[in-house]
Write a protein that holds these residues in place. Structure first.
Motif, PDB file in Angstrom:
ATOM      1  N   ASN A  87     -24.324  12.055 -68.052  1.00  0.00           N
ATOM      2  CA  ASN A  87     -24.612  12.533 -66.701  1.00  0.00           C
ATOM      3  C   ASN A  87     -23.659  11.923 -65.686  1.00  0.00           C
ATOM      4  OD1 ASN A  87     -27.196  14.218 -66.885  1.00  0.00           O
ATOM      5  ND2 ASN A  87     -27.627  12.439 -68.149  1.00  0.00           N
ATOM      6  N   ARG A  88     -22.465  11.578 -66.140  1.00  0.00           N
ATOM      7  CA  ARG A  88     -21.473  10.976 -65.260  1.00  0.00           C
ATOM      8  C   ARG A  88     -21.012  11.998 -64.222  1.00  0.00           C
ATOM      9  NH1 ARG A  88     -16.373  12.350 -66.625  1.00  0.00           N
ATOM     10  NH2 ARG A  88     -16.225  13.689 -68.429  1.00  0.00           N
ATOM     11  N   ALA A  89     -20.481  11.522 -63.131  1.00  0.00           N
ATOM     12  CA  ALA A  89     -20.100  12.388 -62.009  1.00  0.00           C
ATOM     13  C   ALA A  89     -18.853  13.224 -62.282  1.00  0.00           C
ATOM     14  CB  ALA A  89     -19.900  11.544 -60.756  1.00  0.00           C
ATOM     15  N   GLY A  90     -18.049  12.852 -63.267  1.00  0.00           N
ATOM     16  CA  GLY A  90     -16.836  13.612 -63.557  1.00  0.00           C
ATOM     17  C   GLY A  90     -15.703  13.332 -62.591  1.00  0.00           C
ATOM     18  N   LEU A  91     -15.738  12.182 -61.963  1.00  0.00           N
ATOM     19  CA  LEU A  91     -14.726  11.857 -60.952  1.00  0.00           C
ATOM     20  C   LEU A  91     -13.363  11.546 -61.555  1.00  0.00           C
ATOM     21  CD1 LEU A  91     -17.003   9.663 -58.671  1.00  0.00           C
ATOM     22  CD2 LEU A  91     -16.254  12.023 -58.272  1.00  0.00           C
ATOM     23  N   VAL A  92     -13.338  11.031 -62.779  1.00  0.00           N
ATOM     24  CA  VAL A  92     -12.061  10.680 -63.408  1.00  0.00           C
ATOM     25  C   VAL A  92     -11.153  11.906 -63.532  1.00  0.00           C
ATOM     26  CG1 VAL A  92     -12.861  10.939 -65.808  1.00  0.00           C
ATOM     27  CG2 VAL A  92     -11.013   9.329 -65.276  1.00  0.00           C
ATOM     28  N   GLN A 117      -7.336   9.557 -71.677  1.00  0.00           N
ATOM     29  CA  GLN A 117      -5.918   9.772 -71.909  1.00  0.00           C
ATOM     30  C   GLN A 117      -5.260  10.130 -70.582  1.00  0.00           C
ATOM     31  OE1 GLN A 117      -4.925  12.926 -74.683  1.00  0.00           O
ATOM     32  NE2 GLN A 117      -2.923  12.041 -75.091  1.00  0.00           N
ATOM     33  N   TRP A 118      -4.111   9.504 -70.344  1.00  0.00           N
ATOM     34  CA  TRP A 118      -3.398   9.619 -69.085  1.00  0.00           C
ATOM     35  C   TRP A 118      -1.955  10.025 -69.317  1.00  0.00           C
ATOM     36  CZ3 TRP A 118      -6.454   9.033 -64.928  1.00  0.00           C
ATOM     37  CH2 TRP A 118      -7.692   8.424 -65.146  1.00  0.00           C
ATOM     38  N   LYS A 119      -1.338  10.609 -68.300  1.00  0.00           N
ATOM     39  CA  LYS A 119       0.078  10.973 -68.373  1.00  0.00           C
ATOM     40  C   LYS A 119       0.918   9.743 -68.705  1.00  0.00           C
ATOM     41  CE  LYS A 119       3.814  12.510 -65.425  1.00  0.00           C
ATOM     42  NZ  LYS A 119       4.204  12.631 -64.024  1.00  0.00           N
ATOM     43  N   ASP A 120       0.555   8.610 -68.096  1.00  0.00           N
ATOM     44  CA  ASP A 120       1.279   7.354 -68.316  1.00  0.00           C
ATOM     45  C   ASP A 120       0.409   6.196 -67.839  1.00  0.00           C
ATOM     46  OD1 ASP A 120       1.493   7.486 -65.480  1.00  0.00           O
ATOM     47  OD2 ASP A 120       3.495   8.337 -65.608  1.00  0.00           O
ATOM     48  N   GLU A 121       0.867   4.974 -68.064  1.00  0.00           N
ATOM     49  CA  GLU A 121       0.089   3.810 -67.668  1.00  0.00           C
ATOM     50  C   GLU A 121      -0.081   3.740 -66.150  1.00  0.00           C
ATOM     51  OE1 GLU A 121      -0.298  -0.953 -68.701  1.00  0.00           O
ATOM     52  OE2 GLU A 121       1.484   0.133 -69.373  1.00  0.00           O
ATOM     53  N   LYS A 122       0.916   4.187 -65.424  1.00  0.00           N
ATOM     54  CA  LYS A 122       0.840   4.196 -63.965  1.00  0.00           C
ATOM     55  C   LYS A 122      -0.331   5.071 -63.488  1.00  0.00           C
ATOM     56  CE  LYS A 122       3.559   5.263 -59.846  1.00  0.00           C
ATOM     57  NZ  LYS A 122       4.784   5.845 -59.325  1.00  0.00           N
ATOM     58  N   SER A 123      -0.564   6.185 -64.151  1.00  0.00           N
ATOM     59  CA  SER A 123      -1.686   7.063 -63.788  1.00  0.00           C
ATOM     60  C   SER A 123      -3.022   6.362 -64.015  1.00  0.00           C
ATOM     61  CB  SER A 123      -1.638   8.357 -64.606  1.00  0.00           C
ATOM     62  OG  SER A 123      -0.466   9.084 -64.312  1.00  0.00           O
ATOM     63  N   PHE A 124      -3.133   5.641 -65.132  1.00  0.00           N
ATOM     64  CA  PHE A 124      -4.355   4.884 -65.404  1.00  0.00           C
ATOM     65  C   PHE A 124      -4.585   3.825 -64.321  1.00  0.00           C
ATOM     66  CE2 PHE A 124      -6.170   0.968 -67.261  1.00  0.00           C
ATOM     67  CZ  PHE A 124      -7.483   1.411 -67.389  1.00  0.00           C
ATOM     68  N   LEU A 125      -3.548   3.106 -63.973  1.00  0.00           N
ATOM     69  CA  LEU A 125      -3.671   2.085 -62.926  1.00  0.00           C
ATOM     70  C   LEU A 125      -4.044   2.729 -61.585  1.00  0.00           C
ATOM     71  CD1 LEU A 125      -0.652  -0.192 -63.912  1.00  0.00           C
ATOM     72  CD2 LEU A 125      -3.100  -0.619 -64.319  1.00  0.00           C
ATOM     73  N   GLY A 126      -3.533   3.936 -61.351  1.00  0.00           N
ATOM     74  CA  GLY A 126      -3.897   4.690 -60.146  1.00  0.00           C
ATOM     75  C   GLY A 126      -5.384   5.021 -60.125  1.00  0.00           C
ATOM     76  N   TRP A 127      -5.942   5.363 -61.277  1.00  0.00           N
ATOM     77  CA  TRP A 127      -7.385   5.604 -61.401  1.00  0.00           C
ATOM     78  C   TRP A 127      -8.168   4.346 -60.999  1.00  0.00           C
ATOM     79  CZ3 TRP A 127     -12.037   7.537 -61.687  1.00  0.00           C
ATOM     80  CH2 TRP A 127     -13.036   6.961 -62.472  1.00  0.00           C
ATOM     81  N   GLN A 128      -7.728   3.203 -61.487  1.00  0.00           N
ATOM     82  CA  GLN A 128      -8.440   1.958 -61.192  1.00  0.00           C
ATOM     83  C   GLN A 128      -8.400   1.591 -59.709  1.00  0.00           C
ATOM     84  OE1 GLN A 128      -6.570  -0.682 -64.166  1.00  0.00           O
ATOM     85  NE2 GLN A 128      -8.641  -0.854 -65.028  1.00  0.00           N
ATOM     86  N   GLU A 129      -7.419   2.104 -58.990  1.00  0.00           N
ATOM     87  CA  GLU A 129      -7.287   1.825 -57.559  1.00  0.00           C
ATOM     88  C   GLU A 129      -7.836   2.963 -56.692  1.00  0.00           C
ATOM     89  OE1 GLU A 129      -6.198  -1.061 -56.267  1.00  0.00           O
ATOM     90  OE2 GLU A 129      -6.072  -1.788 -58.340  1.00  0.00           O
ATOM     91  N   SER A 130      -8.310   4.024 -57.316  1.00  0.00           N
ATOM     92  CA  SER A 130      -8.700   5.227 -56.574  1.00  0.00           C
ATOM     93  C   SER A 130     -10.099   5.135 -55.966  1.00  0.00           C
ATOM     94  CB  SER A 130      -8.643   6.449 -57.501  1.00  0.00           C
ATOM     95  OG  SER A 130      -9.718   6.396 -58.442  1.00  0.00           O
ATOM     96  N   ASN A 131     -10.335   5.988 -54.977  1.00  0.00           N
ATOM     97  CA  ASN A 131     -11.667   6.128 -54.389  1.00  0.00           C
ATOM     98  C   ASN A 131     -12.649   6.677 -55.415  1.00  0.00           C
ATOM     99  OD1 ASN A 131     -10.974   5.126 -51.859  1.00  0.00           O
ATOM    100  ND2 ASN A 131     -10.311   7.141 -51.134  1.00  0.00           N
ATOM    101  N   GLN A 132     -12.168   7.539 -56.317  1.00  0.00           N
ATOM    102  CA  GLN A 132     -13.037   8.085 -57.356  1.00  0.00           C
ATOM    103  C   GLN A 132     -13.554   6.970 -58.268  1.00  0.00           C
ATOM    104  OE1 GLN A 132     -10.048   9.312 -56.459  1.00  0.00           O
ATOM    105  NE2 GLN A 132     -10.009  11.550 -56.592  1.00  0.00           N
ATOM    106  N   TYR A 133     -12.681   6.015 -58.608  1.00  0.00           N
ATOM    107  CA  TYR A 133     -13.083   4.873 -59.442  1.00  0.00           C
ATOM    108  C   TYR A 133     -14.131   4.039 -58.715  1.00  0.00           C
ATOM    109  CZ  TYR A 133     -12.711   0.655 -62.322  1.00  0.00           C
ATOM    110  OH  TYR A 133     -12.987  -0.419 -63.135  1.00  0.00           O
ATOM    111  N   LYS A 134     -13.872   3.770 -57.447  1.00  0.00           N
ATOM    112  CA  LYS A 134     -14.826   2.973 -56.665  1.00  0.00           C
ATOM    113  C   LYS A 134     -16.183   3.659 -56.613  1.00  0.00           C
ATOM    114  CE  LYS A 134     -11.236   0.814 -53.934  1.00  0.00           C
ATOM    115  NZ  LYS A 134     -10.144   1.342 -53.161  1.00  0.00           N
ATOM    116  N   LYS A 135     -16.176   4.977 -56.425  1.00  0.00           N
ATOM    117  CA  LYS A 135     -17.436   5.722 -56.366  1.00  0.00           C
ATOM    118  C   LYS A 135     -18.122   5.741 -57.737  1.00  0.00           C
ATOM    119  CE  LYS A 135     -19.408  10.081 -54.805  1.00  0.00           C
ATOM    120  NZ  LYS A 135     -19.152  11.416 -54.270  1.00  0.00           N
TER     121      LYS A 135
END
Length: 167
Positions: A87-92, A117-135
Motif C-alpha cells: 500500500n505504498r504511495a508510489g512516490l519513487v 533499479q535506476w538509470k545510474d547511481e546519481k539518480s538513486f542519490l537524487g531519490w534519497q534527496e528528493s521531496n518524494q523520499y522525504k514524504k
C-alpha cells in the motif's frame, strides 16, 4: 510472478544468462556477482534464492544501478510489513532516473528485498534527496513508523548495491 537470484563469478553467471536468451535475466556486479531471473515459470538456476513479487512497477532492464534493501522480518511481522509495502504511495516512480521496483517476499528465509533499479547511481542519490523520499519516509523514527515496531525486525536491515553489466 517470481524472482530467482543466484550468485557467482561474472563469467559463470554470464554463461547461465547466455544459455537462456528468452528469459528475463539481469546480470549485476557489486561485491559479488548477482544474476536475477524474473519469471512466471520455474527457475533455471540449480540453487536459487526464491522470492514472490508482492508489488512491482516498471520493467527490469539491462542497464543502470540496482539497490537492494534487505529487511529481515519475523513471522508475526509479515502481515504488517507486507501491508505497508503493498500500500505504498508510489512516490519513487515519480523520481527522475527511476526504472523499476520489486517488493520481494522470501520463500525460504525471513529477509524481504525491496529492489529498485535506476538509470545510474546519481539518480538513486537524487531519490534519497528528493521531496518524494522525504514524504515516503515521513513516519520513519516516529511512534507510528514501521521502523519503531521492533518486535517485527529480528535484526538490522542492510543494503547491497550493484551495477548492471552487459559484457
Amino acid at each position: 510472478m517470481k524472482i530467482y537470484m543466484t550468485t557467482g563469478t561474472h563469467d559463470f553467471l554470464k554463461t547461465i544468462k547466455d544459455d537462456h536468451p528468452g528469459e528475463t535475466m539481469i546480470l549485476m556486479q557489486g561485491e559479488d556477482g548477482l544474476l536475477i531471473h524474473e519469471s512466471e515459470g520455474d527457475s533455471v538456476f540449480s540453487s536459487p534464492r526464491t522470492y514472490d513479487i508482492l508489488d512491482s512497477s516498471g520493467e527490469l532492464t539491462e542497464e543502470g544501478f540496482v539497490v537492494c534493501n534487505n529487511i529481515p522480518v519475523t513471522d508475526e511481522g509479515r502481515p504488517l510489513f507486507e501491508y505497508r509495502f503493498t500500500n505504498r504511495a508510489g512516490l519513487v516512480e515519480e523520481v527522475e532516473g527511476f526504472i523499476s521496483i520489486r517488493v520481494l517476499r522470501p520463500q525460504s528465509s525471513d529477509t524481504y528485498v525491496i529492489m529498485t533499479q535506476w538509470k545510474d547511481e546519481k539518480s538513486f542519490l537524487g531519490w534519497q534527496e528528493s521531496n518524494q523520499y522525504k514524504k515516503a519516509h515521513a513516519k520513519r523514527g516516529t511512534e507510528s513508523g514501521i521502523d519503531n515496531k521492533k518486535d517485527i525486525f529480528p535484526r538490522s536491515s542492510y543494503v547491497t548495491k550493484y551495477h548492471v553489466t552487459t559484457i
